[in-house]
Design a protein around this motif. Structure first.
Motif, PDB file in Angstrom:
ATOM      1  N   ASN B  50       0.846  -1.115   0.027  1.00 49.58           N
ATOM      2  CA  ASN B  50       0.004  -0.048  -0.072  1.00 49.58           C
ATOM      3  C   ASN B  50       0.862   1.390  -0.021  1.00 49.58           C
ATOM      4  O   ASN B  50       0.489   2.295   0.614  1.00 49.58           O
ATOM      5  CB  ASN B  50      -0.953  -0.078   1.393  1.00 49.58           C
ATOM      6  CG  ASN B  50      -2.001   1.046   1.169  1.00 49.58           C
ATOM      7  OD1 ASN B  50      -2.515   1.422   0.011  1.00 49.58           O
ATOM      8  ND2 ASN B  50      -2.794   1.366   2.010  1.00 49.58           N
ATOM      9  N   ASN B  51       1.878   1.093  -0.760  1.00 48.45           N
ATOM     10  CA  ASN B  51       3.023   2.473  -0.779  1.00 48.45           C
ATOM     11  C   ASN B  51       2.475   3.491  -1.072  1.00 48.45           C
ATOM     12  O   ASN B  51       1.535   3.682  -2.119  1.00 48.45           O
ATOM     13  CB  ASN B  51       4.179   1.887  -1.780  1.00 48.45           C
ATOM     14  CG  ASN B  51       5.242   2.833  -1.869  1.00 48.45           C
ATOM     15  OD1 ASN B  51       5.095   4.225  -2.010  1.00 48.45           O
ATOM     16  ND2 ASN B  51       6.334   2.521  -1.188  1.00 48.45           N
ATOM     17  N   ALA B  52       2.827   4.528  -0.157  1.00 52.89           N
ATOM     18  CA  ALA B  52       2.120   5.751  -0.485  1.00 52.89           C
ATOM     19  C   ALA B  52       2.110   6.463  -1.999  1.00 52.89           C
ATOM     20  O   ALA B  52       1.298   6.994  -2.485  1.00 52.89           O
ATOM     21  CB  ALA B  52       2.740   6.908   0.363  1.00 52.89           C
ATOM     22  N   VAL B  53       3.333   6.178  -2.698  1.00 50.38           N
ATOM     23  CA  VAL B  53       3.534   6.846  -3.977  1.00 50.38           C
ATOM     24  C   VAL B  53       3.053   5.817  -4.860  1.00 50.38           C
ATOM     25  O   VAL B  53       2.215   5.808  -5.789  1.00 50.38           O
ATOM     26  CB  VAL B  53       4.923   7.056  -4.347  1.00 50.38           C
ATOM     27  CG1 VAL B  53       5.203   7.376  -5.860  1.00 50.38           C
ATOM     28  CG2 VAL B  53       5.440   8.035  -3.224  1.00 50.38           C
ATOM     29  N   LEU B  54       3.493   4.313  -4.736  1.00 45.82           N
ATOM     30  CA  LEU B  54       3.449   3.686  -5.941  1.00 45.82           C
ATOM     31  C   LEU B  54       1.757   2.904  -5.980  1.00 45.82           C
ATOM     32  O   LEU B  54       1.465   2.473  -7.072  1.00 45.82           O
ATOM     33  CB  LEU B  54       4.358   2.269  -5.655  1.00 45.82           C
ATOM     34  CG  LEU B  54       5.975   2.655  -5.884  1.00 45.82           C
ATOM     35  CD1 LEU B  54       6.697   1.518  -5.600  1.00 45.82           C
ATOM     36  CD2 LEU B  54       6.100   3.338  -7.252  1.00 45.82           C
TER      37      LEU B  54
END
Lengths: 229, 247
Positions: B50-54
């Motif tokens: 749930n990566n903030a960017v990806l």
């Protein structure tokens, strides 16, 4: 929230008051955090700013060449188009014992490729440049930003130059028939810097008789001269 | 990186804000009691799934602007981690006091105060870094991933978990920022970690690596378009791995 209409109304008001109070409370809390951090860091920020300025100055004026408190020996001079500023400028004076050594002042070039280029220059009492550094700029990375000492040693080519060395018409980039290099793909940036440095020398030569005065005598003499006395 | 992270735990989910990219099961909280079972999903989420960017596509404005060198990226990343941890912790602490209808304004006040305080601290003690990051420190306020974590995680979880989530989300953000910064710096300037001394002190000049000697530079990578292209490349890579795992 259930019950009769009357209870709903009063509990709505009650809820609104609590929410407002909570919001105000957190606003106060946030403000308190910022205020206390500001108070705690105020002195350190001032010291860091000073240290940074002194570091910048010592890069272009050897620390052993003077022995006064550079940041304390300052003179505020009126705005001058040669410096590029429309507000008063602070001039720092370097002294060795009682002999004047050099002055340092900021200059700004408005004709860069992308906004103002802020520079700091030190000029020896003899009129020779001791050093120039770019303090801030927004020139194109990889092209115009070679004026920054961290990217390219180009800015060192001003060292030792003075208003008559080279001659006025050679105070240009090579493309314009002068002695200073431009960069491949970027002429506007170095041209602006060369012009600003020349103006700084021009300013020094026009004003050197009062740049080493203390503030009080400077104000008297400078304004007397301006009035044509 | 992808292999090690994706094999650590069984799929689980602790977040409310489901995004299309996340393939995790809905609402299956990890078993209570086991420290590892509670905290590894948080780490996995923040760093990868749930990566903030990806995955969440949040905080792109500072990401695109500051990723032109590794050191800039690292500086902003560390500042963002600090803000995320502190804001998540303060919001977790007050989660039972603040009522839902004033959640957002209170979170905004807290995040803005924390960011301002951190800006003052950086200005005071890391002056050179402050000169580099300049405007981007106050702009951390506008990094949506911070308010997203406040609303989606910190306001529903205990202090420890909220702090850990802040750390992991921040690390995930920093990781992408640094990778993008490295890509752009190598392609654009042929160096890595240039200006390392500004962050780590004068003795650390040796950290700067000249990857490609006598490199003429590739301006596009340093300019904003390079940021968009680099990010697109990273997104494609992440999607490739995610899809491959699914298949």
């Amino acid at each position: 929230m259930s019950g009769t209409k009357a209870i709903d109304k009063s509990s709505l008001l009650h809820n609104m008051i609590i929410s407002a109070a909570l919001l105000a409370g957190f606003g106060g809390l946030g403000t308190a955090l910022v205020v206390s951090t500001f108070e705690l860091t105020k002195e350190q920020i001032e010291a860091s700013e000073k240290a940074n300025l002194l570091k910048n100055l010592n890069n272009i004026l050897p620390a052993e060449s003077y022995n006064n408190d550079l940041l304390a020996s300052r003179l505020t001079v009126p705005a001058d188009s040669l410096l590029g500023y429309d507000k008063p400028v602070t001039v720092y004076q370097a002294w060795k014992d009682k002999t004047p050594v050099a002055v340092a002042y900021p200059i700004v070039a408005h004709d860069g490729y992308n906004g103002d280029i802020n520079l700091l220059i030190t000029i020896n009492v003899s009129g020779q440049i001791s050093g120039v550094r770019v303090i801030s700029h927004k020139e194109t990375p990889g092209l115009g930003d070679k004026i920054d000492i961290n990217k390219n040693p180009w800015i060192l080519s001003f060292n030792g130059k003075s208003i008559n060395n080279p001659k006025q018409k050679l105070w240009r980039v090579k493309k314009d028939g002068g002695v200073f290099d431009q960069f491949t793909g970027a002429t506007i940036t170095p041209r602006a810097v060369v012009k600003a440095v020349y103006r700084a020398l021009d300013y020094y030569n026009a004003n050197k008789q009062w740049l080493f005065l203390d503030q009080k005598s400077f104000d008297q003499k400078y304004h007397a001269a301006m009035r044509g006395e | 990186m992808s292999e090690t992270l994706s094999e650590t735990t069984a799929p689980s989910d602790i977040n409310e804000d489901k995004k299309p990219g996340s393939s995790l099961a809905e609402g299956s909280f990890p078993a209570k009691g086991s420290f590892l079972a509670e905290y590894t999903p948080i780490a996995k989420d923040g760093l990868w799934s749930n990566n903030a960017v990806l995955v969440q596509m949040l905080g792109l404005c500072p990401l695109l602007a500051v990723s032109n060198s590794v050191i800039n990226a690292l500086g902003l990343g560390l500042a963002t981690i600090a803000v995320l941890i502190l804001s998540n912790m303060s919001i977790s602490l007050i989660r039972n006091i603040v009522r839902p209808e004033i959640h957002l304004p209170v979170f905004v006040i807290i995040i803005a105060s924390v960011v301002t305080a951190i800006e003052l601290v950086i200005h005071a003690w890391f002056h050179e870094l402050y000169l580099i990051l300049g405007i981007f420190i106050p702009l951390i306020v506008t990094n949506c991933s911070i308010i997203a974590r406040a609303e989606a995680f910190a306001s529903k979880n205990t202090l420890g978990k909220a702090a850990f989530d802040g750390l992991m989300m921040g690390l995930g953000f920093t990781l992408v920022l640094v990778v993008l910064g490295a890509m752009r710096e190598v392609i654009g300037l042929g160096t890595l970690l240039s200006n390392a001394h500004i962050m780590f002190g004068e003795g650390m000049q040796w950290l700067t690596i000249e990857v490609i000697p006598d490199y003429k530079g590739f301006l596009l990578a340093i300019l904003p378009p390079g940021a968009f292209m680099g990010l697109a490349f990273l997104l494609a890579l992440k999607n490739y791995f995610s899809l491959k795992k699914k298949a």
